[in-house]
Design a protein around this motif. Sequence first.
Motif, PDB file in Angstrom:
ATOM      1  N   HIS A   1       0.355  -4.969   9.881  1.00  0.00           N
ATOM      2  CA  HIS A   1       0.007  -5.808   8.773  1.00  0.00           C
ATOM      3  C   HIS A   1      -0.818  -6.984   9.166  1.00  0.00           C
ATOM      4  O   HIS A   1      -0.350  -7.412  10.453  1.00  0.00           O
ATOM      5  CB  HIS A   1       1.017  -5.941   7.552  1.00  0.00           C
TER       6      HIS A   1
ATOM      7  N   ASP B   1       4.485 -11.326  14.401  1.00  0.00           N
ATOM      8  CA  ASP B   1       4.657 -10.515  13.146  1.00  0.00           C
ATOM      9  C   ASP B   1       3.397 -10.581  12.106  1.00  0.00           C
ATOM     10  O   ASP B   1       3.428 -11.572  11.410  1.00  0.00           O
ATOM     11  CB  ASP B   1       5.909 -10.844  12.590  1.00  0.00           C
TER      12      ASP B   1
ATOM     13  N   GLU C   1       1.980  -6.603   3.444  1.00  0.00           N
ATOM     14  CA  GLU C   1       3.136  -6.141   3.859  1.00  0.00           C
ATOM     15  C   GLU C   1       4.253  -7.374   3.446  1.00  0.00           C
ATOM     16  O   GLU C   1       5.286  -6.894   3.079  1.00  0.00           O
ATOM     17  CB  GLU C   1       3.435  -5.938   5.018  1.00  0.00           C
ATOM     18  N   GLU C   2       4.161  -8.437   3.813  1.00  0.00           N
ATOM     19  CA  GLU C   2       5.011  -9.545   3.752  1.00  0.00           C
ATOM     20  C   GLU C   2       5.261  -9.863   2.041  1.00  0.00           C
ATOM     21  O   GLU C   2       6.026 -10.695   1.806  1.00  0.00           O
ATOM     22  CB  GLU C   2       4.451 -10.940   4.264  1.00  0.00           C
TER      23      GLU C   2
ATOM     24  N   HIS D   1       9.107 -15.001  10.770  1.00  0.00           N
ATOM     25  CA  HIS D   1       9.412 -15.392   9.513  1.00  0.00           C
ATOM     26  C   HIS D   1      10.019 -16.901   9.635  1.00  0.00           C
ATOM     27  O   HIS D   1      10.386 -17.623   8.597  1.00  0.00           O
ATOM     28  CB  HIS D   1      10.551 -14.857   8.717  1.00  0.00           C
TER      29      HIS D   1
HETATM   30 ZN    ZN Z   1       7.270 -10.157   8.476  1.00  0.00          ZN
END
Ligand code: ZN
Length: 509
Positions: free
Chosen positions: A97, A131, A165-166, A479
């Motif tokens: 992502h 990420d 995705e998040e 995150h």
């Molecule tokens: Zn993530």
Amino acid sequence: MSLESFYEYIDKNQDHYVRRLGEAVAIPSVSGTVQHRPEVVRMGHWLEAELKRLGASVELRHPGKQELEGQVIDLPPIVLATYGNDPAKKTVLVYGHYDVQPALKEDGWATDPFTLVEDSQGRMFGRGSTDDKGPVISWIWTIEIHQKLGLDLPVNLKMCFEGMEESGSEGLDDIIYAEADKYFKDVDCVCISDNYWLGTTKPCLTYGLRGVSYFMLTVSGPGKDLHSGVFGQSRSPADALGIVRSTTQAARSVPWSAHAESSRANQLTLALDQVHEPMTDLIHLMHKLVTPEGKILDDVAPVTADEDKIYKALDFKMDDIYNAIDAKNTIHDTTKEVLMSRWRFPSLSLHGIEGAFYSPGAKTVIPAKVVGKFSIRTVPNQDPDKITELVKKHVEAEFAKLGSKNKISIECGHAGKWWVADINNWNYTAASNAIQKIFGIVPDYTREGGSIPVTLTFQEALKTSVLLLPMGRSDDGAHSINEKLDRSNYIEGIKLLATYLHEVAAIKA
Ligand SMILES: [Zn+2]
Ligand SMILES: C[C@H](N)C(=O)N[C@@H](Cc1c[nH]cn1)C(=O)O
Ligand SMILES: [Zn+2]
């Protein structure tokens, strides 16, 4: 085929690929806000251009629209790309992502979140570094380096990169099911690099994820924000303290799913003689979601004797978790309990309150409408629909006890199911061989506490093995503030992804 020249090339050209990661990090592709949506789209186009430059055939799929912050906006494109189309080769589908979690310098970042900054230990800080921009672009560098060195890529590569995705992967499942017999038709296996090693030194292969159900609980009352001196709840501080003490004690003794306690909360509402404050109701309801011990036990699969053994064999110390959270405030004190809590038991986290006053200063406001956000990580054999039903019933019952004239609404914003895979599949053997070649070590097999909802969709829609092959370390801070990817994880990670593709090609399936 030997990949020595590939390894030498990437070692010599590290700085170039670090700069390219810096370019990707500089695009603030936060999927959760309206304001950033053009940047998410820009990131999708950046990937499209990179893939086209290398001769991949690329399609941008537009999954439709979503409602966000009261507006209807376009979802970002899903980038579908194919490199190689040789029927004699296996076809590997890779997913990643290109959206990221929100990040503000004021959250406590040491540096600007959207500028990749490397420190003297080779830690490259920036939102999305681990990420999931680092891993996503590494697939592209794998193609590029094969081309530069005139090496044959021994598999056909299909890529699926999404920008939501998040924020619940909206629109992706429909496209996967619709394309299962078309775009995804010949896929032999799936590989996703979007999670982390268990610790900081040993690579692993991941075969399980928890699901996630994300809830928004809205409490609204007055037609507008009010002055707390004029309209505040009227009750004595002593009463208020008494009430807080009694509800906390009650909550401590019962699990979440069995909250039937009769607290003295009604006294609070009886004592009111002005407005019912939405924030007060919301805080009460959020407090009622979880006990301090955090027990949510409905439908959780029992621990088997075989499973019990796996925790002992893993390379994981309490210091790994203390380092990852920068504190020693874990509920559990043994690695087995910590990992069981992360992998195979559910959890509930309170994330924030929209509409609450949070700026510096001392504004004496009564917010008219507040939205509490929380999520539940779900595990085998929990069913997201049942979880939503239970949460709604629980919140509505607690609200009824308050006798408040405010209004509530509770919605599950997005839900993705847990996933567990078969590690005996050749896909896992190929990845294990690749790890042994790059790191000279047999990997641990791990599960992950986070969620990647599309993993299960791929497994079910394409009826094929899905593997998680992490690049980053446990202390990367995804995150969180100061998210990072170590330079060595990035460079060795690129080698690993390339080697994995070669091992897939070589293995007898
Ligand atoms: Zn993530
Ligand atoms: C594990 C993966 N890198 C990740 O961070 N997934 C997110 C998915 C999500 C769901 N709602 C919001 N984000 C996660 O586990 O939180
Ligand atoms: Zn991710």
